[in-house]
Design a protein around this motif. Structure first.
Motif, PDB file in Angstrom:
ATOM      1  N   ARG A   1      -0.192  -5.434  -7.814  1.00  0.00           N
ATOM      2  CA  ARG A   1      -0.489  -5.963  -6.481  1.00  0.00           C
ATOM      3  C   ARG A   1      -0.363  -4.871  -5.415  1.00  0.00           C
ATOM      4  O   ARG A   1      -0.098  -5.133  -4.257  1.00  0.00           O
ATOM      5  CB  ARG A   1       0.437  -7.143  -6.171  1.00  0.00           C
ATOM      6  N   ALA A   2      -0.577  -3.626  -5.877  1.00  0.00           N
ATOM      7  CA  ALA A   2      -0.413  -2.484  -4.979  1.00  0.00           C
ATOM      8  C   ALA A   2      -1.606  -1.537  -5.038  1.00  0.00           C
ATOM      9  O   ALA A   2      -2.315  -1.444  -6.047  1.00  0.00           O
ATOM     10  CB  ALA A   2       0.862  -1.723  -5.329  1.00  0.00           C
ATOM     11  N   ILE A   3      -1.788  -0.813  -3.937  1.00  0.00           N
ATOM     12  CA  ILE A   3      -2.809   0.232  -3.812  1.00  0.00           C
ATOM     13  C   ILE A   3      -2.085   1.543  -3.560  1.00  0.00           C
ATOM     14  O   ILE A   3      -1.135   1.596  -2.787  1.00  0.00           O
ATOM     15  CB  ILE A   3      -3.746  -0.058  -2.629  1.00  0.00           C
ATOM     16  N   MET A   4      -2.544   2.614  -4.199  1.00  0.00           N
ATOM     17  CA  MET A   4      -2.023   3.951  -3.912  1.00  0.00           C
ATOM     18  C   MET A   4      -3.147   4.792  -3.343  1.00  0.00           C
ATOM     19  O   MET A   4      -4.228   4.885  -3.936  1.00  0.00           O
ATOM     20  CB  MET A   4      -1.459   4.610  -5.177  1.00  0.00           C
ATOM     21  N   VAL A   5      -2.887   5.420  -2.198  1.00  0.00           N
ATOM     22  CA  VAL A   5      -3.890   6.220  -1.496  1.00  0.00           C
ATOM     23  C   VAL A   5      -3.436   7.676  -1.486  1.00  0.00           C
ATOM     24  O   VAL A   5      -2.313   7.978  -1.060  1.00  0.00           O
ATOM     25  CB  VAL A   5      -4.049   5.737  -0.037  1.00  0.00           C
ATOM     26  N   GLY A   6      -4.287   8.585  -1.948  1.00  0.00           N
ATOM     27  CA  GLY A   6      -3.886   9.982  -1.943  1.00  0.00           C
ATOM     28  C   GLY A   6      -5.016  10.939  -2.233  1.00  0.00           C
ATOM     29  O   GLY A   6      -6.102  10.541  -2.667  1.00  0.00           O
ATOM     30  N   ASN A   7      -4.761  12.223  -1.995  1.00  0.00           N
ATOM     31  CA  ASN A   7      -5.775  13.256  -2.186  1.00  0.00           C
ATOM     32  C   ASN A   7      -5.787  13.838  -3.592  1.00  0.00           C
ATOM     33  O   ASN A   7      -6.747  14.494  -3.992  1.00  0.00           O
ATOM     34  CB  ASN A   7      -5.555  14.407  -1.198  1.00  0.00           C
ATOM     35  N   SER A   8      -4.706  13.628  -4.350  1.00  0.00           N
ATOM     36  CA  SER A   8      -4.604  14.230  -5.672  1.00  0.00           C
ATOM     37  C   SER A   8      -5.025  13.259  -6.767  1.00  0.00           C
ATOM     38  O   SER A   8      -4.408  12.211  -6.949  1.00  0.00           O
ATOM     39  CB  SER A   8      -3.169  14.700  -5.946  1.00  0.00           C
ATOM     40  N   MET A   9      -6.068  13.638  -7.512  1.00  0.00           N
ATOM     41  CA  MET A   9      -6.502  12.798  -8.618  1.00  0.00           C
ATOM     42  C   MET A   9      -5.398  12.718  -9.673  1.00  0.00           C
ATOM     43  O   MET A   9      -5.109  11.652 -10.224  1.00  0.00           O
ATOM     44  CB  MET A   9      -7.776  13.378  -9.243  1.00  0.00           C
ATOM     45  N   LYS A  10      -4.746  13.852  -9.933  1.00  0.00           N
ATOM     46  CA  LYS A  10      -3.738  13.917 -10.986  1.00  0.00           C
ATOM     47  C   LYS A  10      -2.457  13.176 -10.635  1.00  0.00           C
ATOM     48  O   LYS A  10      -1.870  12.507 -11.494  1.00  0.00           O
ATOM     49  CB  LYS A  10      -3.411  15.377 -11.294  1.00  0.00           C
TER      50      LYS A  10
ATOM     51  N   THR B   1       5.921  10.497  -2.000  1.00  0.00           N
ATOM     52  CA  THR B   1       5.569  11.913  -1.934  1.00  0.00           C
ATOM     53  C   THR B   1       6.495  12.719  -2.832  1.00  0.00           C
ATOM     54  O   THR B   1       7.624  12.312  -3.098  1.00  0.00           O
ATOM     55  CB  THR B   1       5.662  12.421  -0.482  1.00  0.00           C
ATOM     56  N   LYS B   2       6.002  13.846  -3.305  1.00  0.00           N
ATOM     57  CA  LYS B   2       6.839  14.699  -4.143  1.00  0.00           C
ATOM     58  C   LYS B   2       7.020  16.052  -3.466  1.00  0.00           C
ATOM     59  O   LYS B   2       6.219  16.465  -2.629  1.00  0.00           O
ATOM     60  CB  LYS B   2       6.218  14.879  -5.528  1.00  0.00           C
ATOM     61  N   GLY B   3       8.082  16.744  -3.842  1.00  0.00           N
ATOM     62  CA  GLY B   3       8.353  18.035  -3.241  1.00  0.00           C
ATOM     63  C   GLY B   3       9.816  18.185  -2.876  1.00  0.00           C
ATOM     64  O   GLY B   3      10.666  17.371  -3.267  1.00  0.00           O
TER      65      GLY B   3
ATOM     66  N   ILE C   1       0.850  -1.187   0.000  1.00  0.00           N
ATOM     67  CA  ILE C   1       0.000   0.000   0.000  1.00  0.00           C
ATOM     68  C   ILE C   1       0.886   1.238   0.000  1.00  0.00           C
ATOM     69  O   ILE C   1       1.755   1.396   0.868  1.00  0.00           O
ATOM     70  CB  ILE C   1      -0.942   0.039   1.224  1.00  0.00           C
ATOM     71  N   GLY C   2       0.667   2.087  -0.990  1.00  0.00           N
ATOM     72  CA  GLY C   2       1.392   3.345  -1.063  1.00  0.00           C
ATOM     73  C   GLY C   2       0.543   4.479  -0.507  1.00  0.00           C
ATOM     74  O   GLY C   2      -0.671   4.518  -0.720  1.00  0.00           O
ATOM     75  N   PHE C   3       1.173   5.371   0.205  1.00  0.00           N
ATOM     76  CA  PHE C   3       0.489   6.549   0.751  1.00  0.00           C
ATOM     77  C   PHE C   3       1.154   7.821   0.231  1.00  0.00           C
ATOM     78  O   PHE C   3       2.384   7.934   0.237  1.00  0.00           O
ATOM     79  CB  PHE C   3       0.562   6.578   2.284  1.00  0.00           C
ATOM     80  N   ASP C   4       0.334   8.767  -0.179  1.00  0.00           N
ATOM     81  CA  ASP C   4       0.820  10.123  -0.383  1.00  0.00           C
ATOM     82  C   ASP C   4       0.987  10.741   1.000  1.00  0.00           C
ATOM     83  O   ASP C   4       0.460  10.225   1.993  1.00  0.00           O
ATOM     84  CB  ASP C   4      -0.205  10.905  -1.212  1.00  0.00           C
ATOM     85  N   ALA C   5       1.705  11.870   1.069  1.00  0.00           N
ATOM     86  CA  ALA C   5       1.934  12.512   2.368  1.00  0.00           C
ATOM     87  C   ALA C   5       1.112  13.788   2.541  1.00  0.00           C
ATOM     88  O   ALA C   5       0.151  13.828   3.317  1.00  0.00           O
ATOM     89  CB  ALA C   5       3.420  12.814   2.545  1.00  0.00           C
ATOM     90  N   ASP C   6       1.460  14.840   1.792  1.00  0.00           N
ATOM     91  CA  ASP C   6       0.808  16.143   1.951  1.00  0.00           C
ATOM     92  C   ASP C   6      -0.681  16.069   1.626  1.00  0.00           C
ATOM     93  O   ASP C   6      -1.079  15.636   0.538  1.00  0.00           O
ATOM     94  CB  ASP C   6       1.462  17.178   1.030  1.00  0.00           C
ATOM     95  N   ASP C   7      -1.505  16.495   2.584  1.00  0.00           N
ATOM     96  CA  ASP C   7      -2.965  16.550   2.459  1.00  0.00           C
ATOM     97  C   ASP C   7      -3.613  15.176   2.359  1.00  0.00           C
ATOM     98  O   ASP C   7      -4.803  15.059   2.085  1.00  0.00           O
ATOM     99  CB  ASP C   7      -3.401  17.435   1.288  1.00  0.00           C
ATOM    100  N   THR C   8      -2.813  14.132   2.583  1.00  0.00           N
ATOM    101  CA  THR C   8      -3.353  12.782   2.737  1.00  0.00           C
ATOM    102  C   THR C   8      -3.128  12.317   4.167  1.00  0.00           C
ATOM    103  O   THR C   8      -4.061  11.875   4.841  1.00  0.00           O
ATOM    104  CB  THR C   8      -2.696  11.800   1.754  1.00  0.00           C
TER     105      THR C   8
ATOM    106  N   ARG D   1      11.762  16.589   6.767  1.00  0.00           N
ATOM    107  CA  ARG D   1      11.423  17.246   8.038  1.00  0.00           C
ATOM    108  C   ARG D   1      10.015  16.883   8.480  1.00  0.00           C
ATOM    109  O   ARG D   1       9.783  16.509   9.645  1.00  0.00           O
ATOM    110  CB  ARG D   1      11.531  18.774   7.878  1.00  0.00           C
ATOM    111  N   LYS D   2       9.068  16.979   7.565  1.00  0.00           N
ATOM    112  CA  LYS D   2       7.674  16.703   7.921  1.00  0.00           C
ATOM    113  C   LYS D   2       7.479  15.240   8.303  1.00  0.00           C
ATOM    114  O   LYS D   2       6.743  14.937   9.259  1.00  0.00           O
ATOM    115  CB  LYS D   2       6.751  17.105   6.761  1.00  0.00           C
TER     116      LYS D   2
END
Length: 233
Positions: A171-180, A124-126, A8-15, A133-134
């Motif tokens: 075989r993976a899931i990506m979870v995040g707030n950004s559709m793009k 995460t990107k940035g 399972i992949g997670f985005d960071a910012d705003d997720t 740090r975050k």
């Protein structure tokens, strides 16, 4: 060969934690600083244009945002922007870079729970230093099996990440707030894309939802993720 979900992949910012809200607050400061030169709507349009133009050179993150604000201020004032305004913009950006991390509801519980049965990857990107740090301040770092801080998120990004840290995107899931950035490219890579909408959405991150795709799901917040994952596996 089994196609059971293992990663399972997670985005960071705003997720997992707040981010865009702080950009919005800083933008309000920016609009107020330049109120004698342009109205907020015009400034917002010019700033967004600068951000889009500068992404290829500065990348995603607070530092690029600061430079785009300074560039916009110079343009809308015909190069007459007061030094005090530039200084205030820099100070606002520095404050953003030192702002405490505020986890979103259910973030810690769901990451901890899913980590017992799945391999977890933070993607995460940035800006590298700011994202590190975050993550450190969030207290979630030790819960992830791997962390990928990338320049951008494309289908190739997810293929590489899930091949390196799992059994491939299928075989993976990506979870995040950004559709793009989080949902569409993960699905295009062959994985599942789970959209968890945030309170605020940056214009640059908007994309059409793949509503008819069998590997697309939406949930209202992270509190629904465990049950959703249980349905998929």
């Amino acid at each position: 060969m089994s196609q059971k979900i293992t990663t399972i992949g997670f985005d960071a910012d705003d997720t997992l934690w707040q981010n865009e809200e702080f950009f919005r607050l800083t933008q309000d400061v920016f609009y107020d600083l330049l109120r004698d030169y342009a109205d907020p709507d015009h400034l917002a349009e010019r700033l967004l244009r600068s951000e889009r133009k500068n992404l290829g050179q500065y990348g995603f993150g607070i530092k690029g945002f600061m430079l785009s604000m300074i560039e916009t201020a110079i343009e809308v004032t015909d190069q007459k922007v007061p030094v005090s305004v530039i200084q205030t913009i820099i100070e606002a950006g520095q404050e953003m870079l030192s702002h405490p991390v505020h986890l979103l509801p259910h973030a810690r519980e769901v990451v901890e729970a899913l980590g017992q049965d799945f391999r977890l990857v933070l993607i995460t990107k940035g800006d590298l230093l700011d994202q590190e740090r975050k993550l450190a301040q969030s207290g979630l770092g030790e819960m992830f099996d791997a962390v990928e801080i990338v320049a951008d998120k494309t289908p190739e990004t997810y293929i590489r990440a899930f091949m390196r840290h799992g059994h491939g995107p299928d075989r993976a899931i990506m979870v995040g707030n950004s559709m793009k950035s989080d949902v569409v490219p993960a699905i295009e890579a062959g994985g599942w894309g789970i959209h968890v909408p945030a309170k605020f959405e940056w214009e640059v991150e908007r994309a059409e939802a793949p509503v008819d795709h069998p590997r697309f799901r939406v949930m209202k917040d992270l509190g629904e993720l465990e049950a959703l994952v249980a349905q998929l596996v």
